[in-house]
Design an enzyme around this catalytic site. Structure first.
Site, short mmCIF file in Angstrom:
data_model
loop_
_atom_site.label_atom_id
_atom_site.label_comp_id
_atom_site.label_asym_id
_atom_site.label_seq_id
_atom_site.Cartn_x
_atom_site.Cartn_y
_atom_site.Cartn_z
N PHE A 170 -20.38 26.17 13.65
CA PHE A 170 -20.62 26.85 12.37
C PHE A 170 -21.84 26.24 11.68
CE2 PHE A 170 -17.06 29.70 11.42
CZ PHE A 170 -16.32 29.49 12.58
N ALA A 171 -22.83 27.09 11.42
CA ALA A 171 -24.03 26.62 10.73
C ALA A 171 -24.25 27.56 9.55
CB ALA A 171 -25.22 26.63 11.68
N GLU A 207 -8.58 20.41 8.94
CA GLU A 207 -8.25 19.19 9.70
C GLU A 207 -6.79 18.78 9.45
OE1 GLU A 207 -11.30 16.05 10.36
OE2 GLU A 207 -9.95 14.85 9.10
N ASP A 266 -19.07 8.20 14.46
CA ASP A 266 -19.73 8.49 13.19
C ASP A 266 -20.89 7.51 13.07
OD1 ASP A 266 -20.53 8.86 10.58
OD2 ASP A 266 -18.50 8.91 9.75
N ASP A 274 -23.01 19.25 12.33
CA ASP A 274 -23.74 18.09 11.81
C ASP A 274 -23.47 16.87 12.69
OD1 ASP A 274 -21.14 18.30 10.93
OD2 ASP A 274 -21.49 17.30 9.01
N HIS A 328 -9.91 10.31 15.51
CA HIS A 328 -10.86 10.03 14.43
C HIS A 328 -11.34 8.58 14.47
CE1 HIS A 328 -12.55 9.98 10.41
NE2 HIS A 328 -12.18 11.23 10.18
N PRO A 329 -12.67 8.38 14.34
CA PRO A 329 -13.20 7.01 14.49
C PRO A 329 -12.85 6.06 13.35
CG PRO A 329 -14.95 8.50 13.81
CD PRO A 329 -13.75 9.36 14.08
C1 GAL Z 1 -14.24 11.37 6.97
C2 GAL Z 1 -14.84 12.62 7.58
C3 GAL Z 1 -14.10 13.86 7.10
C4 GAL Z 1 -12.61 13.69 7.30
C5 GAL Z 1 -12.16 12.41 6.65
C6 GAL Z 1 -10.66 12.20 6.79
O1 GAL Z 1 -14.81 10.23 7.57
O2 GAL Z 1 -16.19 12.71 7.20
O3 GAL Z 1 -14.57 14.99 7.79
O4 GAL Z 1 -12.33 13.66 8.67
O5 GAL Z 1 -12.85 11.31 7.20
O6 GAL Z 1 -10.28 11.11 5.98
MN MN Z 2 -19.07 17.93 9.70
#
Ligand code: GAL
Ligand code: MN
Length: 333
Positions: A98-99, A281, A304, A191, A211-212
Site C-alpha cells: 500500500f502506497a 495489527e 527496524d 516503508d 515483531h523486532p
Molecule cells: C512499532 C511499530 C508499529 C507497531 C508498534 C506496536 O515499533 O512501528 O507499527 O507495530 O510497534 O507496538
Molecule cells: Mn509501516
C-alpha cells in the site's frame, strides 16, 4: 405407476446432485493440493552439508514453536536446498503493498531492493494499492517473470484509516482477481527495504513475522488490544508471540480467510466506535492466536532500522522498516 416414477426422478436428481458435489469437491481439493505443500523432491546427486541430529544449528534461539511450526532464522535452512525444492514448481507470489498519499515516496527503494532480494527466481506479481497511480515509479526494471499492477484506492485522510481498510482491500483483491493468478500471497508494508534474502524458505500456508521490539518480553507486556470492548481483545495470560503486520502471507485460501475475519472484526469494532490500539495489527494478532501460523519468520524478516544492528541473535537483517519522518509522510500524527 406414479409413485415409482417419482422415486426414479428423485433418485436421478439425487445422483445428479451428488455428481456435481463430487466434481466441485474434487476440483477444489485438486486446486489447493497442487497449489501448496508439495512434497520436497531433491536431486540426490547434489551433495549438501549433512544435517546432524546431535548438532543443532542454532542453540541461541527457538527454532520451532510448541505447535511444531518452524521459526526461520539464518542458519536453520540451506538456501540452495530450498531453492532447488521450490524453483521447479512454477510458483507465482502475489505481493500487495500500500502506497497511499506521501507513502508513494517509499516505492522506489522498496521495489528496487525487492528485485534484488525478494523471491528471486520465482514469479512475483506486485499489486501496488495507491490513490496516486502517477506517482508509482515506472522505470524500475523488473526481472523476468515479475510484473506490477496498480490497484486504485481512495485517498484516506488518517494513516490509521489506511491501516484499517487494508484487510478489506486485500480480501476483495484476492476474491476478485489475485486468486486466479497466484499460489501464494505476501502482504508487505511499503516503508521498508530489503537488505538480504527473503526467499521461498518464507513460504507456507499461513506465515507471520515476530515483531523486532517485543520478542524479549513476556506476553503480558505485548502491545495486544487489552480492552474487552474490542473484538481484538487478548487477555494478559494468553499469547504466543507478538507479530508485526508489516509482513504476513501464505496460501491464498488461508490469507483470504485471515483478511476476511480481520475485516469483519474491524467492522464490528467500528460500528461501536472502537479502534484497536494497533489497528489491523491487533486483529492480526488475535487471529493468529486462534489460527496458529504454520511458519514463523524470525525478526530478521521484519527488522527496524531504528533498532540498530547489534543484536547478536540477528545474523542477517533481511527486511526492515526505514526510519521515516512521520510528520512529513502522514496527514495526521
Ligand atoms: C512499532 C511499530 C508499529 C507497531 C508498534 C506496536 O515499533 O512501528 O507499527 O507495530 O510497534 O507496538
Ligand atoms: Mn509501516
Amino acid at each position: 405407476m406414479p409413485i415409482r416414477r417419482e422415486h426414479f426422478q428423485f433418485s436421478l436428481v439425487l445422483a445428479g446432485g451428488m455428481t456435481i458435489c463430487w466434481l466441485v469437491f474434487s476440483y477444489c481439493a485438486s486446486v489447493s493440493l497442487t497449489q501448496v505443500n508439495r512434497q520436497v523432491v531433491l536431486n540426490h546427486r547434489l551433495q549438501r552439508k549433512q544435517a546432524k541430529l546431535m548438532e543443532p544449528v542454532r542453540t541461541d534461539v527457538l527454532t520451532v514453536t510448541p505447535w511444531l511450526a518452524p521459526i526461520v532464522w539464518e542458519g536453520t535452512f540451506d538456501p540452495q536446498v530450498i531453492d532447488e525444492a521450490f524453483m521447479s514448481q512454477n510458483l507465482t507470489i502475489a505481493t500487495t503493498v500500500f502506497a497511499v498519499g506521501r507513502y508513494t515516496r517509499f516505492l522506489r527503494d522498496f521495489l528496487e531492493s525487492a528485485e534484488k532480494h525478494f523471491m528471486v527466481g520465482l514469479d512475483v506479481h506486485y499489486y501496488v494499492f495507491t490513490d496516486l497511480p502517477g506517482d508509482v515509479p515506472n522505470n524500475v526494471t523488473l526481472g523476468v517473470g515479475r510484473l506490477l499492477s496498480i490497484v486504485r484506492v481512495p485517498k484516506f485522510d488518517r494513516w490509521q484509516e489506511i491501516s484499517l481498510r487494508r484487510m478489506e482491500l486485500i480480501q476483495t483483491a484476492i476474491k476478485d482477481h489475485i486468486h486466479r493468478g497466484a499460489n501464494y500471497i505476501f502482504c508487505l508494508d511499503v516503508d521498508m527495504r530489503f537488505h538480504g534474502r527473503v526467499g521461498p524458505e518464507a513460504l507456507g500456508r499461513l506465515v507471520a513475522a515476530i515483531h523486532p521490539w517485543f520478542y524479549m518480553y513476556p506476553r503480558s507486556q505485548f502491545p495486544y488490544e487489552r480492552r474487552t470492548v474490542s473484538t481484538a481483545y487478548i487477555p494478559m495470560d494468553q499469547g504466543d508471540f507478538y507479530y508485526q503486520a508489516n509482513i504476513f502471507g501464505g496460501a491464498l485460501e488461508d490469507v483470504h480467510r485471515l483478511t476476511k475475519t480481520c475485516r469483519e472484526h474491524l467492522e464490528v469494532d467500528k460500528s461501536v466506535g472502537v479502534e484497536a490500539v494497533w489497528q489491523e495489527e491487533s486483529h492480526l494478532n488475535w487471529y493468529l492466536l486462534r489460527n496458529k501460523p504454520t511458519k514463523l519468520l524470525s525478526p530478521e524478516y521484519v527488522w527496524d532500522d531504528a533498532k540498530g544492528q547489534d543484536a547478536k541473535e540477528i545474523k542477517l537483517v533481511r527486511f526492515s522498516s526505514v526510519i521515516k519522518n512521520k510528520a512529513e509522510v502522514r496527514e495526521n500524527l
